[in-house]
Design a protein around this motif. Structure first.
Motif: not given
Length: 312
Positions: A131-140
């Motif tokens: 899940d983090f791999a999918d969303h990390a760029p947007q989270d950052l």
């Protein structure tokens, strides 16, 4: 300490979105408190992430074992992780030997880069890591948008180790069970269970001071089943939820399981009466209106649960 334990069993005072920064000399929203002997938690704001709270709107906990420290949640940024590490050093000279991410959200994992730079292993459930791999760029991107200079230094760093159902950690004579009890709030929800102390660092399976957010794709029926069949049998005396002050099982059950049951009952009745999505937003959730983030989440939650239940 005895007074704090009694307060935990009685149920805590409610947090509020209106309470200002509790620890202005630190990027942390609040200074860590010792919940029970050797277990500390920096309680985050119950408001959404803002510049003022630096994204510290979840609980950052650590356990001092006698032979090293286990951290639960890396924090939403490099700076939050670094600030938590400073607080750990003020408590003990033992090194941090493990960081556990309680889910794949940014406020659990975006501080991983700091801990990785210290050479600390980082553990997460395999679904949370994905899940983090999918969303990390947007989270950052989101972190940089609201936190601005407080996001400086933050880099994306995945967990270094994953588990599937259960991982047992032995450290300093203490057994720590890292569990995925089942589907709940988000992919890979993780609970840290210390049987010897009847302490559960529950993560986002459990809420009580703020309204639980229900994501698209969340199975609320599964969440309730996980609660009843896997969490309740453990019967923890002390519970540190993902958000809000430490409390007990009865309190988080009231505001998590019972809230989900109430919303599902009302959405089910609405569907049985031929109601549509537009009408679902107006089902009566007023009994929960005292919870922080009610205004942000109540109608959205109703819509998500309608979509879940429409074809059940």
């Amino acid at each position: 300490m005895r007074r704090l334990a009694l307060c935990l069993l009685a149920g805590p005072a409610f947090a509020s979105e209106d309470i200002p920064d509790q620890y202005p000399q630190s990027v942390l929203y609040a200074k860590p408190v010792e919940v029970i002997p050797h277990v500390f938690s920096a309680i985050g704001a119950t408001a959404p992430p803002t510049y003022e709270n630096a994204g510290h709107n979840n609980n950052l906990s650590f356990v001092v074992t006698g032979d090293g420290v286990v951290v639960v949640n890396s924090g939403a940024s490099w700076q939050l992780a670094e600030a938590l590490h400073a607080e750990i050093r003020a408590v003990t000279d033992q090194p941090v030997r493990l960081v556990i991410n309680e889910n794949g959200q940014g406020h659990s994992m975006l501080g991983n880069g700091y801990w990785a730079a210290q050479g600390v292993p980082i553990l997460a459930h395999e679904e949370a890591a994905a899940d983090f791999a999918d969303h990390a760029p947007q989270d950052l991107t989101n972190l940089r948008s609201y936190a601005r200079d407080r996001a400086e230094g933050t880099v994306i760093a995945p967990p270094t180790e994953t588990f599937t159902d259960r991982k047992q950690v032995e450290m300093g004579g203490l057994t720590i069970e890292v569990l995925h009890l089942g589907p709940a709030h988000s992919p890979g929800d993780t609970q840290v269970w210390i049987p010897e102390w009847s302490m559960m660092i529950a993560g986002d399976i459990a809420f009580h001071e703020r309204m639980p957010p229900i994501f698209e794709g969340t199975c609320t029926a599964c969440w309730i089943e996980t609660w009843d069949t896997a969490l309740v049998p453990l019967a923890p005396t002390y519970v540190i939820p993902g958000h809000g002050h430490p409390t007990n099982l009865a309190q988080v059950q009231r505001y998590t399981r019972d809230y989900l049951l109430d919303l599902r009952e009302k959405i089910g009745a609405h569907i049985e009466a031929g109601g549509d999505l537009g009408g679902a937003y107006y089902v009566d959730q007023s009994q929960w209106s005292h919870l922080d983030t009610f205004e942000e989440l109540a109608t959205r939650n109703a819509g998500v649960v309608f979509a879940e239940m429409e074809f059940e």
